[in-house]
Write a protein that holds these residues in place. Structure first.
Motif, short mmCIF file in Angstrom:
data_model
loop_
_atom_site.label_atom_id
_atom_site.label_comp_id
_atom_site.label_asym_id
_atom_site.label_seq_id
_atom_site.Cartn_x
_atom_site.Cartn_y
_atom_site.Cartn_z
N HIS A 173 49.42 71.83 33.16
CA HIS A 173 49.30 71.05 33.90
C HIS A 173 48.08 70.92 34.69
CE1 HIS A 173 50.29 74.61 36.59
NE2 HIS A 173 49.39 74.05 37.11
N ALA B 223 47.64 69.98 38.76
CA ALA B 223 48.50 69.58 39.92
C ALA B 223 47.76 69.18 40.96
CB ALA B 223 49.18 71.09 40.39
N CYS B 224 47.19 68.01 41.00
CA CYS B 224 46.49 66.95 41.91
C CYS B 224 47.40 65.80 42.06
CB CYS B 224 45.17 66.59 41.34
SG CYS B 224 44.43 65.63 42.62
N PRO B 225 47.85 65.37 43.28
CA PRO B 225 48.53 64.18 43.52
C PRO B 225 47.78 63.04 43.04
CG PRO B 225 47.56 65.01 45.57
CD PRO B 225 47.32 66.03 44.50
N TRP C 56 42.88 65.47 30.77
CA TRP C 56 41.89 64.90 31.36
C TRP C 56 41.75 63.21 31.29
CZ3 TRP C 56 39.16 65.82 35.73
CH2 TRP C 56 39.05 67.21 35.93
N PHE D 269 44.69 61.93 33.28
CA PHE D 269 44.29 62.15 34.75
C PHE D 269 43.16 61.17 35.10
CE2 PHE D 269 42.07 64.91 38.00
CZ PHE D 269 42.94 64.33 39.02
N PHE E 85 43.19 58.17 38.18
CA PHE E 85 42.38 58.35 39.69
C PHE E 85 41.32 57.25 39.70
CE2 PHE E 85 40.05 61.93 37.50
CZ PHE E 85 38.71 61.35 37.65
N PHE F 146 35.82 61.37 47.79
CA PHE F 146 37.03 62.27 48.06
C PHE F 146 37.66 62.14 49.55
CE2 PHE F 146 38.78 66.08 49.83
CZ PHE F 146 40.07 66.14 49.27
N LEU G 86 39.15 58.80 49.86
CA LEU G 86 40.60 58.92 49.27
C LEU G 86 41.49 59.81 50.15
CD1 LEU G 86 39.63 59.16 45.63
CD2 LEU G 86 40.41 57.32 46.62
N GLY H 115 51.36 76.42 41.91
CA GLY H 115 50.04 77.28 42.11
C GLY H 115 49.45 76.48 43.37
N MET H 116 50.01 75.71 44.07
CA MET H 116 49.34 75.15 45.24
C MET H 116 49.50 76.10 46.38
SD MET H 116 49.85 71.18 45.33
CE MET H 116 49.91 70.07 43.62
N GLU I 249 46.81 77.12 49.95
CA GLU I 249 46.03 77.07 51.13
C GLU I 249 45.47 75.63 51.29
OE1 GLU I 249 42.67 79.43 51.90
OE2 GLU I 249 42.30 78.75 53.85
N LEU J 260 46.64 72.96 50.02
CA LEU J 260 47.74 72.20 50.30
C LEU J 260 48.14 72.01 51.65
CD1 LEU J 260 49.98 70.36 48.78
CD2 LEU J 260 51.39 72.35 48.93
N HIS K 84 38.45 71.57 48.19
CA HIS K 84 38.77 70.83 46.87
C HIS K 84 38.10 70.70 45.85
CE1 HIS K 84 39.97 67.13 44.50
NE2 HIS K 84 41.01 67.46 44.76
N LYS L 174 38.53 73.91 43.65
CA LYS L 174 39.67 73.38 42.98
C LYS L 174 39.34 73.11 41.67
CE LYS L 174 42.77 75.46 44.91
NZ LYS L 174 43.71 76.59 44.49
N PHE M 285 39.24 74.50 37.96
CA PHE M 285 40.12 74.07 36.82
C PHE M 285 39.20 73.66 35.73
CE2 PHE M 285 41.96 70.52 34.52
CZ PHE M 285 43.44 71.04 34.79
C1 HEM Z 1 43.90 69.96 43.02
C2 HEM Z 1 40.85 66.63 40.83
C3 HEM Z 1 41.26 63.59 44.64
C4 HEM Z 1 44.79 66.54 46.43
C5 HEM Z 1 43.00 69.30 42.33
C6 HEM Z 1 42.65 69.79 40.93
C7 HEM Z 1 41.80 68.86 40.13
C8 HEM Z 1 41.65 67.94 41.26
C9 HEM Z 1 41.11 69.23 38.95
C10 HEM Z 1 43.16 71.32 40.29
C11 HEM Z 1 44.40 71.14 39.67
C12 HEM Z 1 45.12 72.36 39.39
O1 HEM Z 1 44.45 73.42 39.27
O2 HEM Z 1 46.01 72.31 38.38
C13 HEM Z 1 40.83 65.61 41.75
C14 HEM Z 1 39.94 64.56 41.60
C15 HEM Z 1 40.19 63.53 42.73
C16 HEM Z 1 40.93 64.23 43.32
C17 HEM Z 1 38.88 64.23 40.32
C18 HEM Z 1 39.38 62.41 42.87
C19 HEM Z 1 39.19 61.18 42.15
C20 HEM Z 1 42.18 64.29 45.62
C21 HEM Z 1 42.78 63.54 46.67
C22 HEM Z 1 43.71 64.44 47.18
C23 HEM Z 1 43.86 65.48 46.37
C24 HEM Z 1 42.26 62.11 47.12
C25 HEM Z 1 44.46 64.26 48.44
C26 HEM Z 1 44.97 63.13 48.82
C27 HEM Z 1 44.82 67.82 45.80
C28 HEM Z 1 45.75 68.95 45.85
C29 HEM Z 1 45.41 69.80 44.94
C30 HEM Z 1 44.27 69.27 44.17
C31 HEM Z 1 46.59 68.90 47.12
C32 HEM Z 1 46.12 71.10 44.94
C33 HEM Z 1 45.68 72.25 45.87
C34 HEM Z 1 46.01 73.61 45.92
O3 HEM Z 1 45.99 74.25 44.85
O4 HEM Z 1 46.25 74.15 46.95
N1 HEM Z 1 42.53 68.01 42.27
N2 HEM Z 1 41.24 65.32 42.96
N3 HEM Z 1 43.02 65.66 45.37
N4 HEM Z 1 44.04 67.91 44.62
FE1 HEM Z 1 42.67 66.70 43.77
#
Ligand code: HEM
Length: 199
Positions: A1, A3-5, A22, A25, A29, A63, A66, A98-99, A101, A103, A188, A191, A195
């Motif tokens: 999975h 897990a990014c919104p 990917w 994904f 985005f 980021f 966004l 797995g989300m 801190e 989050l 972030h 993360k 990932f």
């Molecule tokens: C986690 C990519 C923008 C919120 C992640 C992960 C990736 C990622 C690869 C790890 C997923 C996993 O481990 O399963 C991206 C990319 C972005 C982007 C490429 C920009 C184009 C954003 C934005 C937000 C966001 C704008 C918020 C509005 C989150 C959250 C998580 C996450 C909440 C999980 C956090 C946690 O594990 O506690 N993102 N992301 N991301 N992303 Fe993003």
């Protein structure tokens, strides 16, 4: 999975390759990232920065822009998160994915931002300021960027004073969201990096 919104859904069908995950994904985005670039082009003065500095700010700040733009995906009252497809997950479901801190820090940020009740115009200038305040390491013409930042801060301050003259702390509270964004950005990025390494 994944897990990014910004993903359509946290998990796709079974047996998909890492590349497929990917690819899907990035389809989800990329339009949002394009909008940030388009937004930047409309910030008065942004195109007067050197080409290189525009790229540096966009790389460092996309980021954060966004995050502001999609803060409403975090439903603070329901304690739930909406993915780009519209699918919504509760906090326990997200924790099971797995989300953790990061989050909860994003929920805190979204709550603080929402409590300021920004108008569209205020949000627009604030978002421009977020981009121009991005990490400045390696700027070609730092003073030009600083001038633009100061112009945006002045515009934001006078707009906020005009809109809410009796709330003297609103402007300060808003500026304090800038360091929050910087922190969320670096959490972030970790993360994202881990990932990629796990994948
Ligand atoms: C986690 C990519 C923008 C919120 C992640 C992960 C990736 C990622 C690869 C790890 C997923 C996993 O481990 O399963 C991206 C990319 C972005 C982007 C490429 C920009 C184009 C954003 C934005 C937000 C966001 C704008 C918020 C509005 C989150 C959250 C998580 C996450 C909440 C999980 C956090 C946690 O594990 O506690 N993102 N992301 N991301 N992303 Fe993003």
């Amino acid at each position: 999975h994944l897990a990014c919104p910004m993903n359509a859904l946290p998990r796709g069908g079974p047996l998909r390759s890492v590349q497929d995950v990917w690819e899907e994904f990035s389809l989800s985005f990329t339009p949002a990232v394009r909008e940030v670039v388009e937004f930047a082009r409309h910030i008065p003065g942004f195109q007067n920065l050197t080409q290189q500095d525009q790229v540096t700010l966009l790389k460092a700040g996309t980021f954060e822009v966004l995050m502001v733009r999609f803060a409403t995906l975090f439903d603070v009252h329901e304690r739930s998160l909406r993915f780009l497809s519209g699918a919504t997950y509760s906090l326990p479901e997200l924790q099971a994915m797995g989300m953790g801190e990061l989050l909860s820090s994003m929920f805190d940020f979204s709550e603080k931002l929402a409590s300021l009740n920004l108008s569209q115009e205020e949000l627009g200038i604030f978002t421009a300021l977020v981009l121009v305040s991005a990490d400045r390491s390696g700027m070609e013409n730092a003073s030009l960027v600083e001038q633009l930042q100061e112009t945006l801060i002045r515009a934001l301050r006078s707009l906020i004073l005009k809109n809410t003259p009796n709330d003297t702390s609103r402007f300060t509270k808003l500026l304090l969201r800038l360091p929050d964004l910087r922190t969320l950005n670096s959490m972030h990025s970790e993360k994202l990096l881990s990932f990629r390494v796990d994948a």
